[in-house]
Design an enzyme around this catalytic site. Structure first.
Site, short mmCIF file in Angstrom:
data_model
loop_
_atom_site.label_atom_id
_atom_site.label_comp_id
_atom_site.label_asym_id
_atom_site.label_seq_id
_atom_site.Cartn_x
_atom_site.Cartn_y
_atom_site.Cartn_z
N HIS A 179 6.17 11.95 -2.93
CA HIS A 179 5.41 10.80 -3.43
C HIS A 179 5.10 11.00 -4.90
O HIS A 179 4.55 12.03 -5.30
CB HIS A 179 4.14 10.60 -2.61
CG HIS A 179 4.42 10.11 -1.21
ND1 HIS A 179 3.64 10.47 -0.13
CD2 HIS A 179 5.39 9.30 -0.74
CE1 HIS A 179 4.13 9.88 0.96
NE2 HIS A 179 5.19 9.18 0.61
N GLU A 182 1.82 12.42 -6.75
CA GLU A 182 1.21 13.63 -6.21
C GLU A 182 1.65 14.85 -7.02
O GLU A 182 2.32 15.77 -6.53
CB GLU A 182 1.51 13.74 -4.72
CG GLU A 182 0.92 12.54 -3.97
CD GLU A 182 1.33 12.42 -2.50
OE1 GLU A 182 1.92 13.38 -1.96
OE2 GLU A 182 1.06 11.36 -1.90
N HIS A 314 2.03 17.60 -0.10
CA HIS A 314 1.53 16.28 -0.49
C HIS A 314 0.08 16.44 -0.97
O HIS A 314 -0.52 17.50 -0.85
CB HIS A 314 1.56 15.31 0.69
CG HIS A 314 2.93 14.87 1.07
ND1 HIS A 314 3.45 13.65 0.72
CD2 HIS A 314 3.91 15.50 1.78
CE1 HIS A 314 4.69 13.53 1.19
NE2 HIS A 314 4.99 14.66 1.84
N GLU A 387 -1.32 18.57 3.12
CA GLU A 387 -2.02 17.63 2.24
C GLU A 387 -3.02 18.46 1.44
O GLU A 387 -3.98 18.99 2.00
CB GLU A 387 -2.73 16.55 3.05
CG GLU A 387 -1.80 15.62 3.81
CD GLU A 387 -1.19 14.54 2.94
OE1 GLU A 387 -1.52 14.50 1.74
OE2 GLU A 387 -0.39 13.74 3.46
#
Length: 441
Positions: A179, A182, A314, A387
């Site tokens: 992404h 990020e 992420h 994450e």
């Protein structure tokens, strides 16, 4: 790291204060901004969070019974119509500009906004990889798995005691920056490169990991999107790739909904080309995901996949996630109870070192066509999503100050070591009575 970057990191420390809530620029009909940041109340279960995600919103973070999302006026109206309460947090584009300008100095086109120069652009990341391969040629080689839509190399650094030879050692893959916005994840991949190359000669534990494994690091899966996200020296809040969607005025696909295992199967991605989680016109429609997949496919040697473990980094929410994402069942086709237990055990072991929350991916909300499901579903790779920092934070969650890079990347050192070690562990054997949720072994 250059003097300019050290200064940039120091400047970022002055920008730690949270953004003030801005007044949305209202849509005349609905009262909503063109892209608003909202706290969605009442999303306390995986089913409710999945319902929110299916509205096509850009899910920014999750905390307790609320989701932070970026939504268009139509998406916000749809959520309200379905009974969700929306608390406006501000105009997303205004907040992006405020975040980009917080150092109070002029932006430089092609670089990160002032104060965040310690983050690496694509060119600077490539230079770091070339330097690592040059300075540590005995244990590091640089190659590419292919090119992005706009022609950027998808750089891959291999680290091993005989890096120029394809040995029979277990292999590990780290991928970052699927992404675009990020950027902390690219720094995470660079941390892995720096730590294992520079520490090889002096740290016996790191040397053992390098000597007994082949470690692959791919810091920029989505370089076109990442570069666009800092266009003009200002953050754009961009998530997707940059390839135009055929038959549409929209640009970009969510690369982490574009993998061909259970692609577009289960309401875990959007059919709308303008949505943040658009899955693309077909599986592997994006050259970036296709190239990475072809590299992984190429590691099947003598009928056996050599890559045993994988982390896709992420931001944000501080989570360790594992398959499956497309179903809320703990087991399903190709994932036995014993294998699911191994995913959970290793995930919890890694989370114990970094303070993240460990859970099955669909416990957050359902996704389909993601890299973890593909890596396991096709290749039986023990594949996780991390994450990273912070736990929450809205706009600041995607763009934490550069001053946090050293601490928040080093925070995952022990977890990285656990994953590499796990690559050499034997896979569990399912008992004769072990069945998946659909009744198949």
């Amino acid at each position: 790291m250059s003097t300019r970057r050290r200064i940039g990191g120091a400047l970022a420390a002055t920008g730690l204060a949270l953004l003030a809530v801005t007044t949305p620029v209202a849509n005349a009909r609905t009262g909503d901004p063109a892209r608003g940041l909202y706290s969605v109340e009442g999303a306390s279960t995986a089913e409710k969070r999945t319902e929110v995600a299916r509205a096509g919103v850009d899910v920014a973070g999750s905390r307790g019974g609320a989701l932070t999302v970026v939504a268009t006026p139509a998406q916000a109206a749809s959520l309200r119509a379905n009974g969700f309460g929306l608390k406006p947090l501000g105009d997303f584009d205004s907040m992006l500009k405020q975040r980009s300008d917080r150092a109070g100095t002029a932006a430089v086109a092609g670089d990160f906004p002032p104060g965040d120069e310690a983050y690496h652009t694509y060119a600077e990341t490539t230079a770091e990889l070339r330097k690592a391969a040059k300075d540590h040629g005995d244990i590091a080689t640089l190659s590419s798995v292919g090119k992005s839509y706009e022609g950027r190399e998808l750089n891959l650094l291999k680290i091993s005691d005989n890096a120029g030879t394809d040995e029979t050692e277990p292999e590990v893959l780290f991928t970052c920056n699927q992404h675009a916005r990020e950027h902390l994840t690219t720094e995470m991949c660079l941390r892995i490169v720096q730590r294992f190359t520079s520490g090889y000669a002096s740290d016996p534990a790191l040397k053992k990991l390098v000597d007994e494994h082949e470690i692959f690091v791919l810091p920029n899966v989505n370089p076109d999107g990442s570069e666009y996200d800092i266009a003009g020296g200002e953050y754009q809040g961009w998530r997707k790739t940059r390839k135009p969607v055929p038959g549409s005025g929209a640009i970009g696909t969510d690369p982490n909904r574009n993998w061909d295992y259970k692609w577009s199967c289960c309401g875990g991605s959007s059919d709308d080309p303008s949505a943040a989680d658009y899955h693309g016109p077909s599986a592997f429609s994006e050259p970036e995901t296709k190239a990475v997949a072809e590299f992984v496919d190429s590691r099947v040697v003598g009928g056996a996949q050599q890559i045993k473990t994988h982390i896709d980094f992420h931001t944000f929410s501080e989570l360790v996630l594992w398959p499956y994402g497309y179903t809320q069942a703990e087991t399903d086709t190709g994932l036995s109870a014993e294998e699911a237990k191994r995913f959970a055990d290793v995930g919890k072991k890694m989370a114990a070192t970094n303070g993240y929350t460990p859970e099955q991916s669909s416990d957050l909300y359902v996704t389909d066509g993601d890299v973890n499901d593909w890596a396991w579903g096709k290749h039986k790779i023990l594949s996780y999503t991390f994450e990273m920092y912070p736990k929450d934070g809205g706009i600041d969650g995607f763009y934490p100050p550069a001053s946090v890079i050293p601490e928040q990347t080093a925070r995952n050192d022990k977890a990285v070591d656990i994953l590499i070690t796990e690559a050499g562990a034997p896979a569990p054997t399912a008992s004769p009575s072990s069945k998946s949720a659909d009744g198949r072994t």
